[in-house]
Motif scaffolding. Structure first.
Motif, PDB file in Angstrom:
ATOM      1  N   MET A   1      18.724  38.623  76.387  1.00  0.00           N
ATOM      2  CA  MET A   1      19.582  39.165  76.164  1.00  0.00           C
ATOM      3  C   MET A   1      21.001  38.852  76.352  1.00  0.00           C
ATOM      4  O   MET A   1      21.996  39.646  76.365  1.00  0.00           O
ATOM      5  N   HIS A   2      21.574  37.799  76.532  1.00  0.00           N
ATOM      6  CA  HIS A   2      22.534  37.447  77.814  1.00  0.00           C
ATOM      7  C   HIS A   2      22.991  36.085  77.094  1.00  0.00           C
ATOM      8  O   HIS A   2      22.714  35.237  76.855  1.00  0.00           O
ATOM      9  N   GLY A   3      24.168  36.174  77.517  1.00  0.00           N
ATOM     10  CA  GLY A   3      25.380  35.096  76.602  1.00  0.00           C
ATOM     11  C   GLY A   3      26.462  35.197  78.060  1.00  0.00           C
ATOM     12  O   GLY A   3      26.113  34.498  79.647  1.00  0.00           O
ATOM     13  N   THR A   4      27.154  35.011  78.514  1.00  0.00           N
ATOM     14  CA  THR A   4      28.479  35.132  78.829  1.00  0.00           C
ATOM     15  C   THR A   4      28.555  36.104  80.261  1.00  0.00           C
ATOM     16  O   THR A   4      29.297  36.460  80.674  1.00  0.00           O
ATOM     17  N   THR A   5      27.928  37.450  79.420  1.00  0.00           N
ATOM     18  CA  THR A   5      28.762  38.421  80.397  1.00  0.00           C
ATOM     19  C   THR A   5      27.330  38.387  81.307  1.00  0.00           C
ATOM     20  O   THR A   5      26.342  38.166  81.305  1.00  0.00           O
TER      21      THR A   5
ATOM     22  N   TRP B   1      24.869  31.789  71.284  1.00  0.00           N
ATOM     23  CA  TRP B   1      25.488  32.854  71.865  1.00  0.00           C
ATOM     24  C   TRP B   1      26.516  32.544  71.001  1.00  0.00           C
ATOM     25  O   TRP B   1      28.166  32.096  71.243  1.00  0.00           O
ATOM     26  N   LEU B   2      26.200  33.781  69.544  1.00  0.00           N
ATOM     27  CA  LEU B   2      27.570  33.808  68.840  1.00  0.00           C
ATOM     28  C   LEU B   2      28.601  34.866  68.866  1.00  0.00           C
ATOM     29  O   LEU B   2      28.317  35.925  68.568  1.00  0.00           O
ATOM     30  N   MET B   3      29.306  34.460  69.275  1.00  0.00           N
ATOM     31  CA  MET B   3      30.666  35.642  68.970  1.00  0.00           C
ATOM     32  C   MET B   3      31.659  34.632  67.834  1.00  0.00           C
ATOM     33  O   MET B   3      31.700  34.030  67.869  1.00  0.00           O
TER      34      MET B   3
ATOM     35  N   THR C   1      14.428  27.666  76.906  1.00  0.00           N
ATOM     36  CA  THR C   1      15.786  27.875  77.200  1.00  0.00           C
ATOM     37  C   THR C   1      15.633  29.504  78.281  1.00  0.00           C
ATOM     38  O   THR C   1      14.223  30.293  78.158  1.00  0.00           O
ATOM     39  N   THR C   2      16.624  29.388  79.396  1.00  0.00           N
ATOM     40  CA  THR C   2      15.658  30.316  80.407  1.00  0.00           C
ATOM     41  C   THR C   2      16.807  31.987  80.389  1.00  0.00           C
ATOM     42  O   THR C   2      16.625  32.599  80.561  1.00  0.00           O
ATOM     43  N   ALA C   3      17.722  31.751  78.947  1.00  0.00           N
ATOM     44  CA  ALA C   3      17.661  33.294  78.424  1.00  0.00           C
ATOM     45  C   ALA C   3      17.645  33.429  76.813  1.00  0.00           C
ATOM     46  O   ALA C   3      16.402  32.678  76.773  1.00  0.00           O
ATOM     47  N   ASP C   4      18.226  33.473  75.818  1.00  0.00           N
ATOM     48  CA  ASP C   4      18.164  34.265  74.183  1.00  0.00           C
ATOM     49  C   ASP C   4      18.058  32.854  73.633  1.00  0.00           C
ATOM     50  O   ASP C   4      19.087  31.676  74.132  1.00  0.00           O
ATOM     51  N   GLY C   5      16.453  32.519  73.016  1.00  0.00           N
ATOM     52  CA  GLY C   5      17.258  31.651  72.084  1.00  0.00           C
ATOM     53  C   GLY C   5      18.367  31.512  71.128  1.00  0.00           C
ATOM     54  O   GLY C   5      19.513  30.545  70.609  1.00  0.00           O
ATOM     55  N   LEU C   6      18.628  32.366  69.955  1.00  0.00           N
ATOM     56  CA  LEU C   6      19.941  32.892  69.432  1.00  0.00           C
ATOM     57  C   LEU C   6      19.897  34.486  68.985  1.00  0.00           C
ATOM     58  O   LEU C   6      19.457  34.912  69.359  1.00  0.00           O
TER      59      LEU C   6
END
Length: 734
Positions: free
Chosen positions: A1-5, A325-327, A343-348
């Motif tokens: 559960m990771h985006g740009t943070t 990664w939707l904001m 994907t290395t992190a979340d799919g969506l």
């Protein structure tokens, strides 16, 4: 559960010393998943309608070596579909019987770290000119900042147009040539012809894009988007290389000739914080070059906002950090019928403020974090849903995770083979960061199928259930309706209720209505938080240990009440010993007649002083203690023994330290079988506690006493104006 943070979402706070070894080959497995040959019929009702049919390598003919089944974190088999695969040395083969008409194949595979090579492909004995490339480039990901993580993400996917049609019953063989290859599953697909350019559209090649992939097509894409406002940007068949992300994308459709034909090579496709919306992206592939996970980098298919009334469909998304990664404003976004792989992190991840978003009919495989997540950071996700998606092999988190939000729906999904730190579905108040909006309104979890879901959490040193409701950082007070669920071959438990942060927040408002549980490794219900849930029409077959594990943590935080709504069957019985974890397939052992029935059980009191809480009297540590509210006699302390017990003896303790002076406490012993109506078992009398003799007192209970709730009422204490116990022990023996 990771985006740009740099937020770390991993369920990572240690909770207790409870133990459970990883489950191995003894756990029963279903033969396949998705629409694979041999899949249980119940799976047909859940998941996406897929354009391909999957066949497991372990069900094919092979000269290689079958590996698995294995559920141990960090093993190759544990990340495989079905927890089994086939290892091929050079010259060895695996031969699939084609299940349907097809002209293309996608293969999930693994090669040793640092190696690359190819697989030769044979159709009915004839070797094709094309080979299937295999590489470890996108595998073996390390995320040392995530507690409990190990090297993971062992598998990758490689696809090939066969150049010919094959029919059901034909044979397609894969032969290892110059590298060891572990083959997991093959997807057979009939790919339609490439679509033609829509009338009036603006082609990226007309703006200078290079379909050979040699030149940089970034500016051509930008120019086509600017020229096609209100219309369509056409991406013809070919490979297009973008060296930087697109922004300012709004009021436009980006359309390709099909996700096997039009391919965009970039690790950052769209990166924008806002858009006026009406963006429609469909029918091409975006394939990146992300080989590691860097949470501060926006290495995503879409990072930020597409704006309201947008859609994404028919896409092949692969080798990125996150798919989406939707904001910001993504109101009424529809994400449907896409493939998100490797994907290395979340799919969506709907990262707060999602309103009316529909994510449906997608296929996700091999995510390095939650495959699908809603995270209500900054503002709640509201009235949004994950529906009829098929998810396979998330290898470091959950299949589907709902972290807060209001009026959320999770319906008709098929989730298989979750690995470390994850459940099939998690409904959670884990916040990670503030401001966070906890679960609210009605959370609908309906018609989902979970196969081999649930995993060992190495941070907790105990398992996570196939479907988890988690009051991690705050109480669950929403209405949570879990209906028509199928849970098959969970290596551990089916339903888990937990306060994963270790704080003992309650889980309330939960109804489980209509569930079929088959071959669960340990228990049907794993209750580790105070609270309550109602169960109705829940049927179980082949339960590994016991029906229920009911041991809220921390000890003394309160009890968890299971209300029988009727129609339940096959999961009677409660695990007897809260100091141990049931082992998969162990069965509920005959209880030790000399055990302390109160140890680790939920305890409450009419009052407590400072940190001297009720659970201190059942924690097994005579040096800690419960102390009631001072100067307020009488005070009572109560423990729930979990089931009716013929208790014959109590041992009451105070800390053995000589710093504790001798004292007499006046105690009445009461008992109850329903938690509401109490009767006196032993009338009020004084019990002497003296450090010279161990600071203990023994209370004999009359023969024939049966109670579940034991209550001690203290009306006097000559040493301190409060009730005090460091341990209350209850025994079956006189």
């Amino acid at each position: 559960m990771h985006g740009t943070t740099s937020t770390t979402r991993s369920g990572s706070i240690p909770r207790s010393a409870r133990r459970l070894s990883a489950v191995g080959a003894a756990v029963a497995l279903a033969a396949g998943m998705l629409v694979a040959l041999g899949s249980p019929a119940a799976h047909a009702a859940a998941g996406a309608s897929l354009p391909f049919t999957s066949v497991e390598a372990e069900s094919a003919t092979t000269t290689g070596t079958k590996i698995g089944p294995d559920y141990t974190q960090g093993t190759l088999a544990s990340e495989a579909s079905g927890r089994q695969a086939v290892r091929l040395a050079a010259g060895q083969r695996v031969e699939f019987t084609v299940p349907r008409a097809a002209n293309a194949v996608n293969v999930s595979y693994s090669v040793p770290d640092g190696q690359s090579g190819s697989l030769d492909v044979y159709v009915d004995g004839t070797k094709l000119a094309q080979t299937l490339p295999v590489t470890s480039k996108y595998s073996y990901v390390d995320t040392g900042w995530i507690a409990g993580a190990r090297t993971h993400h062992f598998y990758d996917n490689s696809r090939l147009l066969l150049g010919r049609d094959v029919q059901a019953g034909d044979k397609v063989a894969l032969v290892a040539t110059n590298v060891q290859v572990t083959v997991d599953v093959a997807d057979f697909e009939q790919v339609a012809r490439a679509a033609t350019q829509p009338a009036g559209s603006v082609s990226v090649t007309a703006k200078g894009a290079d379909p050979s992939g040699q030149g940089d097509s970034t500016q051509a894409f930008r120019d086509a988007i600017a020229a096609a406002q209100g219309g369509v940007v056409w991406i013809p068949p070919g490979d297009y290389r973008l060296t930087s992300s697109l922004s300012g994308v709004q009021n436009v459709t980006l359309q390709g000739a099909g996700d096997w034909y039009s391919v965009v090579r970039t690790s950052r496709f769209i990166d924008q914080s806002n858009s006026s919306g009406n963006v429609h992206i469909k029918d091409f592939a975006v394939i990146g070059e992300v080989t590691e996970r860097v949470d501060s980098s926006p290495d995503n298919f879409v990072n930020g906002s597409l704006g309201p009334d947008s859609s994404v469909s028919g896409m092949w998304i692969q080798h990125l950090k996150c798919g989406f990664w939707l904001m910001g404003n993504n109101d009424d976004l529809v994400v449907e019928n896409n493939r998100i792989l490797d994907t290395t992190a979340d799919g969506l991840n709907l990262n707060g403020n999602a309103r009316g978003v529909r994510v449906r009919g997608n296929f996700l495989r091999n995510q390095g974090d939650d495959s699908l997540a809603m995270w209500s950071l900054n503002a709640p996700d509201t009235n949004s849903s994950f529906e009829n998606n098929t998810i396979s092999q998330p290898n470091l988190a959950n299949g589907i995770a709902i972290y807060g939000g209001t009026d959320i729906t999770v319906r008709g999904n098929l989730v298989s083979d979750t690995n470390a730190l994850g459940s099939g579905i998690a409904i959670s108040n884990q916040k990670f960061l503030d401001p966070f909006s906890p679960l609210a309104g009605t959370i609908t979890v309906d018609g989902n199928t979970l196969v081999r879901a649930g995993a060992m959490n190495p941070n907790w040193n105990h398992p996570m259930g196939a479907l988890r409701v988690d009051s991690y950082d705050s109480a669950v007070n929403a209405t949570v309706n879990i209906t028509d669920t199928t849970i098959t071959d969970s290596p551990y438990s089916a339903f888990e209720f937990v306060s994963g942060g270790g704080h003992g927040h309650p889980v309330k408002g939960v109804t489980v209505d209509g569930a079929t549980v088959k071959n669960t490794g340990t228990v049907v219900v794993q209750a580790e938080a105070q609270g309550a849930a109602t169960f109705r029409d829940v049927t179980a077959t082949t339960v590994g240990a016991a029906g229920v594990y009911n041991c809220p943590y921390p000890s003394g935080s309160g009890s968890f009440t299971l209300t029988d709504g009727g129609g339940n069957s096959g999961w009677a019985g409660t695990w007897d010993d809260c100091s141990t974890w049931p082992q998969p397939g162990q069965g509920n052992p005959d209880p030790d007649p000399n055990r302390n029935l109160a140890k680790g059980r939920p305890a409450t009191a009419t009052g407590s002083q400072d940190v001297y809480t009720p659970g201190k009297a059942v924690d097994g540590d005579a040096g800690s203690y419960w102390e009631s509210t001072n100067n307020a006699f009488p005070q009572s302390w109560t423990v729930d023994l979990g089931s009716g017990q013929a208790v014959r003896r109590l041992v009451l303790k105070l800390p053995p330290s000589t710093a504790w002076g001798a004292r007499t406490q006046t105690v009445t012993v009461l008992g109850s079988t329903d938690g509401s109506n109490y009767s006196t078992v032993v009338g009020a009398r004084g019990y002497r506690f003296d450090p010279a003799t161990g600071n203990t007192a023994t209370v004999a209970l009359p023969a024939g006493t049966t109670l579940r709730w034991l209550r001690l009422s203290v009306s006097a204490n000559t040493g301190w104006p409060a009730g005090q116990f460091s341990e209350v022990e209850a025994y079956l023996t006189p």
